[in-house]
Design a protein around this motif. Structure first.
Motif, PDB file in Angstrom:
ATOM      1  N   ALA A  23       0.836  -1.203   0.000  1.00  0.00           N
ATOM      2  CA  ALA A  23       0.000   0.000   0.000  1.00  0.00           C
ATOM      3  C   ALA A  23       0.872   1.255   0.000  1.00  0.00           C
ATOM      4  O   ALA A  23       0.544   2.239  -0.684  1.00  0.00           O
ATOM      5  CB  ALA A  23      -0.940  -0.006   1.207  1.00  0.00           C
ATOM      6  N   THR A 124      -4.225  -5.372   1.117  1.00  0.00           N
ATOM      7  CA  THR A 124      -3.669  -4.177   0.476  1.00  0.00           C
ATOM      8  C   THR A 124      -4.769  -3.365  -0.201  1.00  0.00           C
ATOM      9  O   THR A 124      -4.856  -2.142  -0.025  1.00  0.00           O
ATOM     10  CB  THR A 124      -2.610  -4.568  -0.588  1.00  0.00           C
ATOM     11  OG1 THR A 124      -1.585  -5.343   0.032  1.00  0.00           O
ATOM     12  CG2 THR A 124      -2.005  -3.340  -1.238  1.00  0.00           C
ATOM     13  N   GLU A 125      -5.607  -4.052  -0.970  1.00  0.00           N
ATOM     14  CA  GLU A 125      -6.693  -3.394  -1.703  1.00  0.00           C
ATOM     15  C   GLU A 125      -7.620  -2.634  -0.770  1.00  0.00           C
ATOM     16  O   GLU A 125      -8.001  -1.490  -1.036  1.00  0.00           O
ATOM     17  CB  GLU A 125      -7.476  -4.450  -2.481  1.00  0.00           C
ATOM     18  CG  GLU A 125      -8.662  -3.924  -3.248  1.00  0.00           C
ATOM     19  CD  GLU A 125      -9.472  -5.060  -3.857  1.00  0.00           C
ATOM     20  OE1 GLU A 125     -10.707  -5.075  -3.624  1.00  0.00           O
ATOM     21  OE2 GLU A 125      -8.891  -5.919  -4.546  1.00  0.00           O
ATOM     22  N   ILE A 127      -6.943  -1.515   2.293  1.00  0.00           N
ATOM     23  CA  ILE A 127      -6.232  -0.381   2.894  1.00  0.00           C
ATOM     24  C   ILE A 127      -6.265   0.801   1.929  1.00  0.00           C
ATOM     25  O   ILE A 127      -6.601   1.926   2.315  1.00  0.00           O
ATOM     26  CB  ILE A 127      -4.774  -0.754   3.258  1.00  0.00           C
ATOM     27  CG1 ILE A 127      -4.735  -1.752   4.415  1.00  0.00           C
ATOM     28  CG2 ILE A 127      -3.975   0.505   3.614  1.00  0.00           C
ATOM     29  CD1 ILE A 127      -3.351  -2.342   4.692  1.00  0.00           C
ATOM     30  N   ILE A 128      -5.923   0.555   0.676  1.00  0.00           N
ATOM     31  CA  ILE A 128      -5.891   1.628  -0.323  1.00  0.00           C
ATOM     32  C   ILE A 128      -7.287   2.206  -0.535  1.00  0.00           C
ATOM     33  O   ILE A 128      -7.459   3.430  -0.583  1.00  0.00           O
ATOM     34  CB  ILE A 128      -5.281   1.111  -1.649  1.00  0.00           C
ATOM     35  CG1 ILE A 128      -3.801   0.761  -1.435  1.00  0.00           C
ATOM     36  CG2 ILE A 128      -5.451   2.136  -2.764  1.00  0.00           C
ATOM     37  CD1 ILE A 128      -3.169  -0.001  -2.585  1.00  0.00           C
TER      38      ILE A 128
END
Length: 186
Positions: A23, A124-125, A127-128
């Motif tokens: 991220a 990750t996805e 979080i972004i």
């Protein structure tokens, strides 16, 4: 913020670190604050990733302040029992990015984002997605605070009393004066 412990495998700390690193590479500017005692291996891994701050053990009042200052609680645990950090963060109006297995989905409801704890890319996805969408942050924060009320001491006491009343043979409501003499023989 991430609330961890010595059982870093259960807390999924290494996957979280990897997801956070990805991220950061994608452009987020946030830091990851890690609270709790951790194994030496976790401290070593944290030093390899820019933006991770290891706090170790903190007093309860300091932990509350850290959570209140956070944008989100990151708790993608492989297994989580009740998940007290989730309730603590919700009561501060701080949503969570947490696991879609065991208790977190039931605890969070719509007060956070759910992830596959085994998928670094999913973590990750999310979080972004969370960082980039201010409206989502606001909505989740409001839902988290509202959901936290379901775990208040008042609500807990009311629900326990209801269970007792529904599952006991004798009425809990009694007349003290009438039952006083009987109480001496019980």
């Amino acid at each position: 913020v991430h609330v961890s412990e010595n059982n870093w495998a259960r807390k999924n700390t290494l996957r979280l670190f990897e997801a956070f690193k990805k991220a950061k590479s994608a452009g987020i500017t946030h830091n990851l604050i890690v609270i709790g005692r951790n194994h030496q291996l976790i401290h070593k891994k944290a030093q390899e990733i820019s933006g991770i701050v290891m706090c170790g053990y903190v007093k309860e009042e300091d932990m509350i302040e850290i959570i209140q200052a956070a944008d989100a609680l990151l708790l993608p645990s492989i297994h989580e029992g009740f998940g007290l950090p989730l309730v603590e963060s919700m009561s501060c109006g701080v949503p969570a990015i947490t696991s879609n297995v065991f208790s977190p989905p039931e605890i969070m409801k719509d007060g956070g984002l759910l992830v596959d704890p085994y998928s670094t890319s999913d973590i990750t996805e999310k979080i972004i997605k969370f960082v980039k969408d201010k409206k989502l942050q606001e909505d989740l924060s409001n839902h988290a605070l509202e959901r936290s009320q379901d775990f208040s001491w008042t609500k807990t006491a009311e629900e326990l009393l209801k269970l007792f009343q529904e599952n006991t043979e004798n009425e809990l409501d009694s007349d003290f004066d009438t039952d006083y003499d009987l109480a001496a023989y019980r």
